[in-house]
Design an enzyme around this catalytic site. Structure first.
Site, PDB file in Angstrom:
ATOM      1  N   GLU A 355       4.845  -6.012   5.032  1.00 31.40           N
ATOM      2  CA  GLU A 355       5.322  -7.029   5.694  1.00 31.40           C
ATOM      3  C   GLU A 355       6.416  -7.499   5.292  1.00 31.40           C
ATOM      4  OE1 GLU A 355       2.100  -9.940   7.498  1.00 31.40           O
ATOM      5  OE2 GLU A 355       2.871 -11.023   5.740  1.00 31.40           O
ATOM      6  N   HIS A 386     -11.983  12.152  -5.627  1.00 34.93           N
ATOM      7  CA  HIS A 386     -12.934  12.764  -4.820  1.00 34.93           C
ATOM      8  C   HIS A 386     -12.818  12.458  -3.482  1.00 34.93           C
ATOM      9  CE1 HIS A 386     -15.344  14.053  -8.571  1.00 34.93           C
ATOM     10  NE2 HIS A 386     -14.778  13.057  -8.880  1.00 34.93           N
ATOM     11  N   LYS A 514      -0.205 -11.759  18.676  1.00 31.70           N
ATOM     12  CA  LYS A 514      -0.825 -12.964  18.753  1.00 31.70           C
ATOM     13  C   LYS A 514      -0.420 -13.718  19.999  1.00 31.70           C
ATOM     14  CE  LYS A 514       0.779 -14.883  14.760  1.00 31.70           C
ATOM     15  NZ  LYS A 514       1.091 -15.960  13.762  1.00 31.70           N
TER      16      LYS A 514
END
Length: 548
Positions: A355, A386, A514
């Protein structure tokens, strides 16, 4: 801060030429040539942290040329500008002063002619008083019972930081149970509330404006849940506090504004855990431990501001990152903590880095012609071994890695920690030095097999090595050392943003989605067919409507 395109500097051009000399040099050859390499390419901090960056594709000349880049882009001037309260967040006309929140020296820090430290100290004192009352049981819910559970409702910096730190410091937690709700998906708040008792639950609503969509949606749902038992709205004040600056909206919600903890425009969301946003941390581990967290960060702030660049840990790590991102073409960095309590640390700095430095426009307002922020990801060891280490070891992508581990475990069960740390040490060695075809064949020969018998499988067991890593070894994960570690990464990100000529403290990239969501939300209300978007978005919305 100055506006300097790094790719046009003499230092950048020198690094391009140097890269041609370095691109085929192996880490193993660098160690073979210099038995003092570790001493040259490692540094300690406060006898709490050892940073080993010797397993990188760098030489002394590399670091000198990278330091020249930092000098030519005026990193030193930018550091002074931030610490002195200049408005270095130019696109929002704000100072950047998370360092003031943990300024344990209390030396004045001035913004617009005003020392901010008295206000910082006043909020800290208010937080301490609040924590003492809640932790000590003096704060009672509406039926006279003490608080047992605290729910932090926030998103982004109001969630990731407090959640990461409370998890990392679980060995220091008290009797209060901490919960974090961020996602606007109703499942998050619903599942969090299921086991809780409204009589003993305290909610912290973390929103500077008290208008953040996700946070306020969850806050109102929490309020409704609470009132379904408590009934009387006057009881809201005993079960809700606010981390905000909007006193009017806080009061209208039903929260006593005496229980509103403010912070300031010069506190960026992803740097806000040091502020009132960190109230959940202080409630979880006690205010004294929260102060130790601040002290650790302040110690790293002093190191960053005062240590020469050649020994300055945030600067060194930042320069190495730029080297890989812009010259070797590495697009990602992995953060790999070998400590289960630190399981949210990679996610926290995924936000912190991406960000901050995920920008394509330079400080001159023009698109850049070089790489800016990398993709950050990671999981705790040994789980990652793993899962995705296969690609790091033998894939075609170059993935520089930071390995982080404590020497002392908070849970010294049997030989668990020795086994964990043996993997921590082994992985960086394997990534750096690999295993040659000759070594593979020799291993097979030791089992009695001939080269002819293993020719079909031997190439698949070869490890090229030459994969770069930094190792960060902490004495122990304490509030102090964690504070220092977080600040180390914060200043690394800042350093890279300065050199790459971008603004690290805004986040305009979150706005468009947004805006469009606010436009789409009313379109979801009815059954009418939507035609106002592109064909893909229209089809998705209309299928959603037909299926719901």
């Amino acid at each position: 801060m100055k506006n300097i395109n790094p790719s046009q500097t003499a230092a950048w051009k020198a690094l391009q030429q140097h890269f041609e000399q370095m691109k085929d040099v192996t880490i193993s050859s660098l160690f073979a040539k210099d038995d003092q390499r570790f001493n040259q390419f490692s540094a300690t901090f406060d006898d709490q942290m050892l940073v080993d960056f010797s397993k990188n594709r760098i030489t002394r000349e590399t670091m000198e040329k990278l330091q020249a880049l930092a000098k030519e882009t005026d990193l030193a001037g930018a550091i002074k500008a931030m610490f002195s309260g200049e408005k270095i967040n130019r696109t929002e006309d704000r100072a950047v002063l998370h360092i003031a929140l943990r300024n344990r020296s209390n030396t004045p820090i001035v913004v617009d002619g005003k020392d901010v430290m008295p206000e910082v100290n006043a909020v800290l004192a208010k937080m301490k008083q609040f924590c003492d009352r809640v932790i000590g049981g003096e704060w009672k819910g509406y039926t006279g019972k003490a608080i047992t559970d605290v729910v932090n409702i926030g998103i982004g910096g109001s969630d990731l930081g407090p959640y990461m730190v409370t998890e990392a410091l679980r060995p220091y937690k008290n009797h209060l149970n901490m919960h974090f709700v961020s996602n606007v998906d109703g499942t998050h708040i619903a599942e969090t509330l299921k086991p809780l008792n409204p009589e003993t639950t305290l909610f912290l609503v973390a929103s500077k404006t008290f208008t953040t969509q996700e946070t306020m949606t969850n806050a109102h749902s929490a309020r409704d849940w609470f009132l379904s038992t408590a009934s009387d709205e006057k009881h809201v004040a005993k079960h809700f506090a606010a981390l905000s600056t909007n006193a009017k909206a806080v009061g209208e919600f039903g929260i006593d504004t005496n229980n509103m903890f403010e912070f300031w425009d010069w506190v960026g969301g992803r740097y806000s855990l040091w502020s009132a946003i960190g109230l959940s941390i202080a409630l979880s581990v006690g205010f004294e431990n929260f102060e130790q967290l601040l002290s650790g960060a302040h110690a790293m702030d002093k190191h960053f501001a005062e240590t020469p660049a050649e020994k300055n840990l945030p600067i060194l790590l930042a320069l190495i990152g730029i080297w890989y991102n812009n010259f070797f073409g590495a697009e990602t960095e992995a953060i790999l903590p070998y400590d289960q309590y630190m399981h949210r640390f990679p996610a926290y700095f995924q936000q912190g880095n991406m960000e901050s430095n995920g920008k394509y426009v330079g400080r001159d307002g023009k698109p850049v012609d070089y790489q800016t922020g990398p993709i950050i990801w990671g999981e705790p060891g040994t789980n990652g071994q793993h899962a995705f280490y296969q690609l790091i070891h033998q894939g075609t992508k170059l993935v520089p890695c930071d390995f982080i581990a404590p020497a002392i475990s908070h849970n010294p069960l049997s030989d668990h920690h020795a086994k964990l740390l043996s993997n921590f040490f082994a992985q960086t060695e394997a990534l750096a030095f690999g295993k040659s075809l000759a070594e593979v064949e020799a291993e097979f020969a030791a089992t009695g097999k001939t080269p002819e018998q293993v020719a079909h499988v031997a190439p698949f067991k070869v490890f090229e090595g030459n994969r770069p890593t930094n190792s960060i070894l902490l004495r122990e994960i304490t509030p102090f050392s964690l504070g220092a570690l977080i600040a180390l990464y914060e200043h690394k990100i800042f350093t890279q943003g300065v050199i790459l000529n971008i603004y690290s403290f805004d986040q305009w990239g979150v706005e468009l989605g947004k805006q469009l969501a606010n436009r789409i939300l009313p379109e979801l209300a009815g059954d009418e067919k939507v035609t106002s978007h592109d064909s893909s978005t229209n089809a998705l919305i209309n299928r959603f409507k037909s299926w719901r």
